[in-house]
Design a protein around this motif. Structure first.
Motif, short mmCIF file in Angstrom:
data_model
loop_
_atom_site.label_atom_id
_atom_site.label_comp_id
_atom_site.label_asym_id
_atom_site.label_seq_id
_atom_site.Cartn_x
_atom_site.Cartn_y
_atom_site.Cartn_z
N PHE A 243 33.95 -19.85 46.63
CA PHE A 243 33.02 -18.98 45.90
C PHE A 243 31.81 -19.78 45.42
CE2 PHE A 243 31.49 -17.54 41.75
CZ PHE A 243 31.09 -16.24 42.04
N LEU A 244 32.06 -20.96 44.86
CA LEU A 244 30.97 -21.78 44.35
C LEU A 244 30.05 -22.26 45.48
CD1 LEU A 244 32.83 -23.88 41.63
CD2 LEU A 244 31.36 -21.89 41.30
N LEU A 245 30.62 -22.56 46.63
CA LEU A 245 29.79 -22.92 47.78
C LEU A 245 28.90 -21.75 48.18
CD1 LEU A 245 32.08 -25.00 50.19
CD2 LEU A 245 29.99 -25.77 49.05
N GLY A 246 29.47 -20.56 48.16
CA GLY A 246 28.68 -19.37 48.48
C GLY A 246 27.53 -19.18 47.51
N GLN A 247 27.80 -19.39 46.23
CA GLN A 247 26.74 -19.27 45.22
C GLN A 247 25.67 -20.34 45.41
OE1 GLN A 247 27.13 -16.29 44.37
NE2 GLN A 247 27.20 -16.42 42.14
N ALA A 248 26.09 -21.53 45.82
CA ALA A 248 25.12 -22.60 46.08
C ALA A 248 24.15 -22.19 47.18
CB ALA A 248 25.86 -23.88 46.48
N PHE A 249 24.66 -21.60 48.24
CA PHE A 249 23.79 -21.20 49.35
C PHE A 249 22.90 -20.02 48.97
CE2 PHE A 249 26.63 -23.87 51.81
CZ PHE A 249 25.73 -24.50 52.67
N ARG A 250 23.38 -19.15 48.11
CA ARG A 250 22.54 -18.05 47.63
C ARG A 250 21.33 -18.60 46.86
NH1 ARG A 250 26.03 -13.39 44.80
NH2 ARG A 250 23.94 -12.48 44.69
N LEU A 251 21.58 -19.63 46.06
CA LEU A 251 20.50 -20.26 45.30
C LEU A 251 19.50 -20.94 46.23
CD1 LEU A 251 22.63 -21.71 42.38
CD2 LEU A 251 20.68 -20.17 42.08
N MET A 252 19.99 -21.60 47.27
CA MET A 252 19.09 -22.24 48.23
C MET A 252 18.20 -21.22 48.91
SD MET A 252 21.72 -24.82 50.17
CE MET A 252 23.20 -25.34 49.29
N VAL A 253 18.79 -20.10 49.30
CA VAL A 253 18.02 -19.04 49.96
C VAL A 253 16.98 -18.47 49.00
CG1 VAL A 253 18.17 -16.72 50.94
CG2 VAL A 253 19.84 -18.47 51.60
N ASP A 254 17.37 -18.36 47.72
CA ASP A 254 16.45 -17.83 46.71
C ASP A 254 15.21 -18.72 46.56
OD1 ASP A 254 15.72 -15.94 44.75
OD2 ASP A 254 16.46 -17.25 43.15
N VAL A 255 15.40 -20.01 46.72
CA VAL A 255 14.26 -20.94 46.63
C VAL A 255 13.29 -20.72 47.79
CG1 VAL A 255 13.62 -23.40 46.81
CG2 VAL A 255 15.50 -22.69 45.29
N GLY A 256 13.83 -20.43 48.95
CA GLY A 256 12.98 -20.07 50.08
C GLY A 256 12.40 -21.24 50.85
N SER A 257 12.91 -22.43 50.63
CA SER A 257 12.43 -23.59 51.38
C SER A 257 13.41 -23.90 52.51
CB SER A 257 12.32 -24.81 50.46
OG SER A 257 12.15 -26.00 51.20
N LEU A 258 12.95 -23.69 53.75
CA LEU A 258 13.82 -23.96 54.90
C LEU A 258 14.16 -25.45 54.99
CD1 LEU A 258 12.41 -21.68 57.76
CD2 LEU A 258 14.63 -21.51 56.61
N ALA A 259 13.21 -26.30 54.60
CA ALA A 259 13.46 -27.74 54.66
C ALA A 259 14.56 -28.14 53.67
CB ALA A 259 12.18 -28.51 54.36
N ALA A 260 14.49 -27.60 52.46
CA ALA A 260 15.52 -27.90 51.46
C ALA A 260 16.86 -27.32 51.88
CB ALA A 260 15.11 -27.34 50.09
N LEU A 261 16.85 -26.10 52.42
CA LEU A 261 18.08 -25.48 52.92
C LEU A 261 18.69 -26.32 54.03
CD1 LEU A 261 20.07 -23.10 53.03
CD2 LEU A 261 18.46 -21.94 54.57
N ASP A 262 17.86 -26.84 54.91
CA ASP A 262 18.34 -27.68 56.01
C ASP A 262 19.03 -28.94 55.48
OD1 ASP A 262 18.56 -28.61 58.78
OD2 ASP A 262 17.00 -30.03 58.24
N VAL A 263 18.41 -29.58 54.51
CA VAL A 263 18.96 -30.82 53.95
C VAL A 263 20.31 -30.57 53.28
CG1 VAL A 263 18.64 -32.55 52.12
CG2 VAL A 263 16.76 -32.01 53.68
N LEU A 264 20.40 -29.55 52.44
CA LEU A 264 21.63 -29.30 51.70
C LEU A 264 22.73 -28.71 52.58
CD1 LEU A 264 20.21 -28.02 48.29
CD2 LEU A 264 21.41 -30.17 48.72
N SER A 265 22.38 -27.85 53.52
CA SER A 265 23.40 -27.28 54.40
C SER A 265 23.96 -28.36 55.33
CB SER A 265 22.84 -26.11 55.21
OG SER A 265 21.77 -26.52 56.03
N THR A 266 23.10 -29.26 55.76
CA THR A 266 23.56 -30.39 56.57
C THR A 266 24.52 -31.25 55.77
OG1 THR A 266 21.53 -30.44 57.90
CG2 THR A 266 22.86 -32.45 57.86
N ALA A 267 24.19 -31.48 54.51
CA ALA A 267 25.07 -32.27 53.64
C ALA A 267 26.43 -31.61 53.49
CB ALA A 267 24.42 -32.46 52.26
N ALA A 268 26.45 -30.29 53.34
CA ALA A 268 27.72 -29.57 53.20
C ALA A 268 28.60 -29.79 54.42
CB ALA A 268 27.46 -28.08 53.01
#
Length: 328
Positions: free
Chosen positions: A118-143
């Motif tokens: 659940f917490l991982l899901g919430q983390a990704f919702r926050l990343m999407v809310d920010v709207g930066s594909l570069a930041a999403l790429d970095v954090l999703s790769t880390a996951a």
């Protein structure tokens, strides 16, 4: 700078933003399913310095970032970290974390795994809310990398064939990846250049490596109060960490037979732990592990030299000393 270093300068600089992070954590950890906020709140109040989200706040603020996306990404980073701890404790069958009973010990393995998801899901919702594909790429790769590290560590557990290179690859995936990504997403949303982004990525990676090396040294040379877990837990769980690898390689035939029996065959009672500590001391394995951490600390400082001078950089330098100074 104190000998052991301190996180206090960074705590002070990030205090306002981290208050917002803490509020967002409580908000996003809420759910109509009672068990989710119950376990989440237990974890939130467990303490911890929240070093990883502070890196996100700092790495954006050093470039004069104004906005609230760094708060959202810092919260995502903390959710990722907390989810990893929940899953780790289940895999390792740990009973103690940050000097308190683990969630799995209180609520069981199934609840711990599912709340972590659940917490991982919430983390990704926050990343999407920010709207930066570069930041999403970095954090999703880390996951993804963190999960790979977990599986790699599981496959390497209880095997004295594990090499130093294998060990370093595991901790780079399990620990350094999140430090590195937490530090890199700040300059991304702040509009920093590629050189500055790379410097923070390298700083986070080296800091994470140093942090985990010291943690592994402390398992044999620290105290429960320092660790927030029982001394010798890694030994009991059959984890092949760098101190064990160095003691095995630097020991005699009798030492190597002992390590194979302890790690591979589970002969790891309290008497065996005492014997392990004696062998580690004789081969200077803990000291060599800490020296390795210091080398990574030097790499982190080299990366910092590429960043703007001032109170933020000074505070980040202090964090390096703190991570390594825990063994002083």
């Amino acid at each position: 700078m104190t000998v052991a270093g301190s996180v206090e300068p960074l705590l002070k600089l990030t205090a306002d933003a981290m208050n917002e992070v803490n509020e967002l954590i409580l908000s996003k950890a809420g759910s109509d399913v009672e068990l989710i906020p119950e376990i989440s709140n237990y974890l939130v109040t467990a303490g911890g310095k929240r070093l990883r989200p502070m890196l996100t706040i700092a790495s954006a603020s050093i470039f004069g970032y104004r906005g609230d996306d760094h708060v959202k990404l810092a919260t995502a980073v903390e959710f990722m970290h907390t989810a990893t701890l929940l899953h780790d404790d289940v895999v390792d069958e740990s009973d103690m974390r940050r000097s308190r009973a683990t969630a799995r010990r209180i609520w069981g393995n199934q609840a711990s795994v599912l709340v972590g998801d659940f917490l991982l899901g919430q983390a990704f919702r926050l990343m999407v809310d920010v709207g930066s594909l570069a930041a999403l790429d970095v954090l999703s790769t880390a996951a993804s990398v963190i999960a790979e590290g977990e599986v790699w560590q599981l496959s390497a557990a209880r095997s004295m064939e594990t090499t130093k290179r294998d060990y370093e690859a595991v901790i780079r995936a399990k620990t350094a990846a999140l430090f590195s990504s937490a530090a890199e997403v700040g300059p991304i949303i702040a509009g920093a250049n590629e050189r500055e982004r790379l410097a923070f990525r390298q700083y986070g990676d080296a800091l994470g490596m140093a942090f985990q090396l010291v943690d592994d040294a402390l398992d044999y040379g620290g105290s429960a109060a320092t660790l927030g877990k029982n001394v010798g837990d890694d030994f009991r769980e059959g984890k092949v960490t760098l101190p064990v690898i160095l003691a095995y390689q630097g020991g005699n035939d009798e030492d190597r037979a002992f390590w194979r029996a302890a790690i591979e065959q589970g002969q790891n009672d309290e008497a065996a732990l005492a014997s392990a500590i004696e062998r580690l001391e004789r081969t200077s394995a803990v000291e060599k592990t800490v020296e390795e951490a210091r080398l990574y600390g030097d790499k982190a400082r080299t990366a910092l030299s590429e960043l703007p001078a001032g109170q933020w950089r000074d505070a980040l330098d202090e964090v390096i000393s703190f991570c390594i100074g825990r063994v002083v």
